[in-house]
Write an enzyme that holds these catalytic residues in place. Structure first.
Site, PDB file in Angstrom:
ATOM      1  N   ASP A  31     123.298  14.112  -6.513  1.00  0.00           N
ATOM      2  CA  ASP A  31     122.886  15.508  -6.734  1.00  0.00           C
ATOM      3  C   ASP A  31     121.412  15.439  -7.123  1.00  0.00           C
ATOM      4  O   ASP A  31     121.063  15.332  -8.288  1.00  0.00           O
ATOM      5  CB  ASP A  31     123.738  16.138  -7.842  1.00  0.00           C
ATOM      6  CG  ASP A  31     123.439  17.611  -8.032  1.00  0.00           C
ATOM      7  OD1 ASP A  31     123.424  18.349  -7.035  1.00  0.00           O
ATOM      8  OD2 ASP A  31     123.192  18.019  -9.181  1.00  0.00           O
ATOM      9  N   ALA A  50     122.507  14.512 -15.561  1.00  0.00           N
ATOM     10  CA  ALA A  50     122.337  15.594 -16.540  1.00  0.00           C
ATOM     11  C   ALA A  50     122.484  16.965 -15.872  1.00  0.00           C
ATOM     12  O   ALA A  50     122.071  17.128 -14.720  1.00  0.00           O
ATOM     13  CB  ALA A  50     120.962  15.469 -17.205  1.00  0.00           C
ATOM     14  N   PRO A  51     123.092  17.935 -16.576  1.00  0.00           N
ATOM     15  CA  PRO A  51     123.601  17.881 -17.955  1.00  0.00           C
ATOM     16  C   PRO A  51     125.038  17.355 -18.079  1.00  0.00           C
ATOM     17  O   PRO A  51     125.599  17.369 -19.159  1.00  0.00           O
ATOM     18  CB  PRO A  51     123.529  19.341 -18.393  1.00  0.00           C
ATOM     19  CG  PRO A  51     123.769  20.105 -17.137  1.00  0.00           C
ATOM     20  CD  PRO A  51     123.127  19.312 -16.038  1.00  0.00           C
ATOM     21  N   CYS A 100     120.090  22.139  -5.111  1.00  0.00           N
ATOM     22  CA  CYS A 100     120.171  23.580  -5.381  1.00  0.00           C
ATOM     23  C   CYS A 100     118.889  24.257  -4.906  1.00  0.00           C
ATOM     24  O   CYS A 100     118.295  25.064  -5.610  1.00  0.00           O
ATOM     25  CB  CYS A 100     120.425  23.861  -6.858  1.00  0.00           C
ATOM     26  SG  CYS A 100     119.197  23.161  -7.989  1.00  0.00           S
TER      27      CYS A 100
END
Length: 462
Positions: free
Chosen positions: A327, A249-250, A377
């Protein structure tokens, strides 16, 4: 240029991050003064938006230049509706090294006069305004007592989350983000049984001017931070491969992978939060990508003990995928702009164990000779370089690989990795050059450095 205060953090979180950025290896390499300067620049740049907007172009549907021209025409129409100037120009530049990226400079901070009529919004809403969004009704916390649609108001972001919803004024710590026109009466925001939606304040004089992409070429121009686009290219998907996106997601990276494969092969997207699944499917449908298969599933449990299973969904037998993108869920401390983060140190440090569980599953699901890309991130060592050091020790079958493109910095000192290993890592570190890269520098040069904080590691499974 510093316009806002440094990001608001809990004291124990600030102390933790200071110890990270002033660790013994960094101090030995650059000295205390430079290390301290980098840390202070980090806290300041995190509260400010990057100096450009990055758009990922759907080059599997149309050539880049055609998308650039269409985007320019659409954005000119948008600006002509709000600008008093006769001539409207929109600068859109292709990235010199990434073939599906367009860059648009952000104009700011601009000289905008604050008004006496004030609307206060949540920090997340304020951050969105700084990147070109209007103010949507759910983000409004306070407004003047007699505010009517059509009133011109100044918009402020609540930096510490202390404004009471429905207040008529707020004098706590806040940041000015620009002026706009109210699209709804105060009563329509707070005095209704049904939660109001839509635009609450249309921004006409934002402090940072960047285009609104709401409804603009939705299948051709996809807003995405530059490092997030780099991840897809580093993964290097090829047509006909079977690829796993473990925390999808997203769906931006999922769809990018499928586009890079020319929609030939299979991209399996896993996401454990059910209400995020539809967004991934919608993005894939909008971008005309049929190779994406989406499942609501916890990726830590994605490895099946049955090597002969016949069903196509998760869990999967070991060595089922040519490439895996992890991720990972993370503390998100690299996101910009972010004026405030209220997390405790315990919450901040809670991600490393989860990331390692996901890593175990990723390595098992990857074929020998396959590629694993790990990204976050955030800016901490514990979630980035320390995870790489742990992975190399835990999984002897993994070796670090060069990344292409490599437009960020190398890995950060402090996790005991060798110079050769750090050189193979890619860390986007805006604090290294923020407020030091001159405006005269070419936009792509500034764009590669003035990014969100991000980290990428690429492994090969022997």
């Amino acid at each position: 240029m510093s316009t806002f205060p440094r990001i608001s953090l809990r004291p124990e979180v600030t102390d933790y991050l200071k110890n990270v950025f002033l660790n013994k290896e960094v101090l030995a390499a650059v000295g205390h003064q430079e290390a301290e300067s980098r840390f202070q620049r980090l806290l300041t740049c995190l509260s400010h938006p990057p100096s450009y907007t990055c758009v990922r172009a759907s080059t599997h549907l149309a050539p880049l230049e055609e998308i650039r021209q269409k985007l320019g025409e659409e954005l000119k129409k948008q600006q002509m509706c709000t600008s008093t100037e006769k001539e409207v120009s929109v600068q859109i530049l292709p990235h010199p090294r990434i073939p599906d990226v367009l860059l648009l400079p952000v104009d700011g901070p601009r000289p905008v006069e604050q008004l006496s009529s004030e609307v206060v919004v949540g920090a997340q809403c304020g951050s969105a305004v700084l990147r070109g969004a209007n103010v949507f009704v759910p983000g409004i916390l306070a407004s003047p007592k007699f505010m009517k649609a059509g009133d011109v108001v100044s918009v402020f972001s609540d930096l510490e989350g202390r404004c009471t919803r429905g207040a008529t004024s707020f004098q706590g710590m806040r940041g000015f983000v620009g002026n706009g026109v109210a699209q709804i009466d105060r009563s329509g925001i707070f005095c209704t049984d049904v939660a109001a939606k839509g635009v609450g304040v249309r921004m006409v004089e934002p402090l940072y001017q960047s285009p609104s992409f709401d409804g603009v070429l939705p299948n051709l121009a996809f807003l995405q931070n530059l490092p997030s686009v780099v991840v897809g290219h580093v993964l290097g998907p090829l047509p006909g491969e079977r690829i796993l996106d473990m925390c999808a997601a997203p769906g931006g990276k999922t769809c990018h992978i499928a586009a890079l494969m020319r929609d030939q092969g299979e991209v399996v997207a896993l996401e454990k939060i059910k209400n995020k699944i539809d967004r991934i499917r919608q993005n894939a449908k909008m971008l005309q990508l049929n190779s994406v298969k989406v499942y609501c599933f916890n990726s830590t449990k994605a490895v099946s003990s049955d090597s002969a299973q016949e069903h196509e969904g998760p869990p999967f037998p070991a060595e089922s995928f040519d490439r895996v993108l992890l991720d990972a869920p993370c503390s998100g401390l690299g996101q910009r702009p972010s004026m405030s983060c209220t997390w405790s140190l315990k919450e901040l440090c809670s991600y490393q164990p989860l990331q390692r569980k996901l890593f175990h599953a990723a390595v098992q699901l990857l074929k020998k000779g396959g590629v694993l890309v790990y990204s976050t991130c955030t800016v901490t060592l514990a979630e980035n370089e320390e995870q790489v050091a742990w992975a190399l020790e835990t999984f002897p079958c993994l070796t670090l690989q060069p990344q292409e493109p490599h437009i960020g910095s190398e890995g950060m000192l402090g996790a005991g990795l060798s110079p050769e290993q750090l050189h193979l890592l890619q860390r986007f570190s805006p604090e290294l050059t923020w407020d030091q890269t001159g405006a005269a520098a070419p936009l792509p040069y500034r764009a590669d450095r003035d990014t969100i904080g991000f980290f990428i590691a690429k492994f090969l499974k022997k």
